[in-house]
Design an enzyme around this catalytic site. Structure first.
Site, mmCIF file in Angstrom:
data_model
loop_
_atom_site.group_PDB
_atom_site.id
_atom_site.type_symbol
_atom_site.label_atom_id
_atom_site.label_comp_id
_atom_site.label_asym_id
_atom_site.label_seq_id
_atom_site.Cartn_x
_atom_site.Cartn_y
_atom_site.Cartn_z
ATOM 1 N N CYS A 105 0.884 -1.155 0.000
ATOM 2 C CA CYS A 105 0.000 0.000 0.000
ATOM 3 C C CYS A 105 0.928 1.212 0.000
ATOM 4 C CB CYS A 105 -0.907 0.000 1.228
ATOM 5 S SG CYS A 105 -1.916 1.495 1.352
ATOM 6 N N CYS A 108 -0.638 4.346 2.218
ATOM 7 C CA CYS A 108 -0.696 4.235 3.681
ATOM 8 C C CYS A 108 -0.165 2.857 4.065
ATOM 9 C CB CYS A 108 -2.071 4.561 4.249
ATOM 10 S SG CYS A 108 -3.508 3.864 3.423
ATOM 11 N N SER A 109 -0.944 2.029 4.698
ATOM 12 C CA SER A 109 -0.401 0.732 5.118
ATOM 13 C C SER A 109 -1.486 -0.324 5.144
ATOM 14 C CB SER A 109 0.217 0.843 6.511
ATOM 15 O OG SER A 109 1.111 1.914 6.570
#
Lengths: 203, 220
Positions: A105, A108-109
């Site tokens: 991603c 973000c995460s």
């Protein structure tokens, strides 16, 4: 320390900020510390990559399940009881002799919590997120993984609310293994795409 | 926004630090911060797009130096003050102002946790919306540079790709992050060759697939 994104020794200031916010919100009646403890216990002790490993091992031993898993990942994973937060809409992508899949991603995460648990620090940090899309082969080499030039590396950047799980190839030499035995070969990184399943040794 | 969070393709961030023995949480403040998210989300204090956008608005140097859960903490503090749930003075003192109005927002309790965790909150919308594209279509991503929230990464703007999967209809973060409603539209997995994204020196075989909303795309 610019490169140490794990920050194993946080400044005390952060602890104080968290304490201040938590006590303020508790005082205002906006949060319940018992609910927070329950959430922590859930993700620290009950949800983790063992869930995803069970999905993979079942797909390796049950062709009908594998077909359902690739057609509708969300439903097939829910059959095993792994659904919910950050796994609401799942897509399972299969490694083949021609394609190696890897997930990231970059913005973000995002990560499939019900099947893999909470993401490791490196998945959330700048080095992996910046580089795996532009230099996937270099990144995989850093994980000890060399992918043949002839093979397509397919990087999935999960910029929306779909969450991805890699279905790695079943290791050779595991004919006749039970689903239970196979689970032990499936590593977290093999379901991210930065690793391969363990090779069978005498069991 | 063209923020520090949009990292795809950047150089110079150093080696990947892979610690195989890393615990789920390294510090107790990380546990507390992690568990605040679901508590505040259930309270309806913000949505996930607002949450991400508040992280993107961090000072770039602070973003890169701060760890993951520090980003979360920053986002909670920012949004709760901006939305008037708490005041900056209350936050600074960690004490509520007796004059502040009482909230009637729902509170996540221990009994609710299992249901919330196992159900989640899908961003999928059960609504008929006509897709603009079909699987196999060639599309070009738009060259957009909004100062607001978007999920079209910089490295994938003005690039030609192919629709591989139609995921169905979802909330649009560009709208939801700014109180502009759900704006339901199709999300597709779009495949780009490494050469299209990174130029002639890139691998001839490799591809990147990115999930993109209808409005990010135009016909080639």
């Amino acid at each position: 320390m610019a490169h140490d994104h794990n920050h194993t020794a946080p400044p005390n200031e952060i602890e104080l900020r968290v304490k201040a916010l938590e006590s303020l919100l508790t005082e205002k009646g906006l949060i319940d510390p018992d609910a927070m403890n329950e959430l922590i216990d859930t993700y620290e002790h009950r949800v983790g990559p063992r869930n995803g490993a069970k999905v993979v091992a079942k797909a390796w031993t049950d062709p009908a399940y594998k077909a359902r898993l690739l057609a509708d990942g969300t439903q097939a994973i829910a059959e095993l009881g792994y659904s919910g937060v950050q796994g609401e809409d799942m897509v399972v992508v299969e490694n083949t002799p021609d394609v190696h899949n890897v997930t990231v991603c970059t913005l973000c995460s995002c990560y499939p919590w019900p099947t893999l648990g909470l993401p490791p620090s490196w998945y959330k940090a700048a080095p992996y997120r910046s580089r795996v899309v532009i230099d996937p082969r270099g990144v995989l080499e850093e994980f000890g993984l060399t992918i043949a030039e002839s093979k397509e590396i397919r990087v999935w950047d999960s910029s929306a609310e779909l969450r991805y799980l890699v279905l790695p190839e079943r290791p050779e030499g595991t004919d006749g293994w039970s689903e239970e035995q196979l689970v032990d070969l499936v590593t977290r990184d093999s379901m991210i795409g930065t690793g391969l399943p363990l090779q069978p040794t005498a069991k | 926004m063209n923020g520090i969070h949009d990292l795809g393709g950047a150089h110079g961030h150093g080696p990947i630090l892979n610690d195989p023995n890393e615990p789920v949480f390294s510090h107790d403040w990380e546990r507390r911060t992690f568990s605040l998210f679901a508590s505040l989300f259930v309270g309806g204090h913000f949505n996930v797009d607002e949450f991400r956008h508040a992280i993107e608005r961090m000072d770039p140097a602070h973003y890169l130096e701060g760890s993951y859960y520090e980003h979360w903490l920053h986002s909670f503090e920012t949004l709760l003050v901006e939305k008037g749930v708490i005041t900056a003075a209350e936050l600074a003192q960690g004490k509520s102002d007796p004059a502040a109005a009482a909230s009637n927002a729902p509170v996540l309790t221990q009994e609710m946790v299992a249901l919330v965790v196992n159900t989640g909150g899908s961003a999928r919308i059960d609504e008929e919306v006509a897709p603009k594209f079909r699987v196999g279509d060639r599309v070009r991503t738009k060259n957009i540079n909004p100062v607001t929230h978007t999920r079209l990464p910089r490295y994938a703007r003005s690039k030609v790709g192919t629709i591989e999967i139609d995921h169905g209809v979802f909330v649009t973060p560009d709208a939801a992050a700014h109180g502009l409603g759900e704006k339901p539209q199709h999300v597709y997995s779009v495949s780009f060759t490494a050469k299209e994204l990174w130029g002639e020196d890139a691998s001839p075989n490799d591809t990147v697939r990115i999930d993109l909303w209808d409005e990010y795309l135009e016909v080639v």
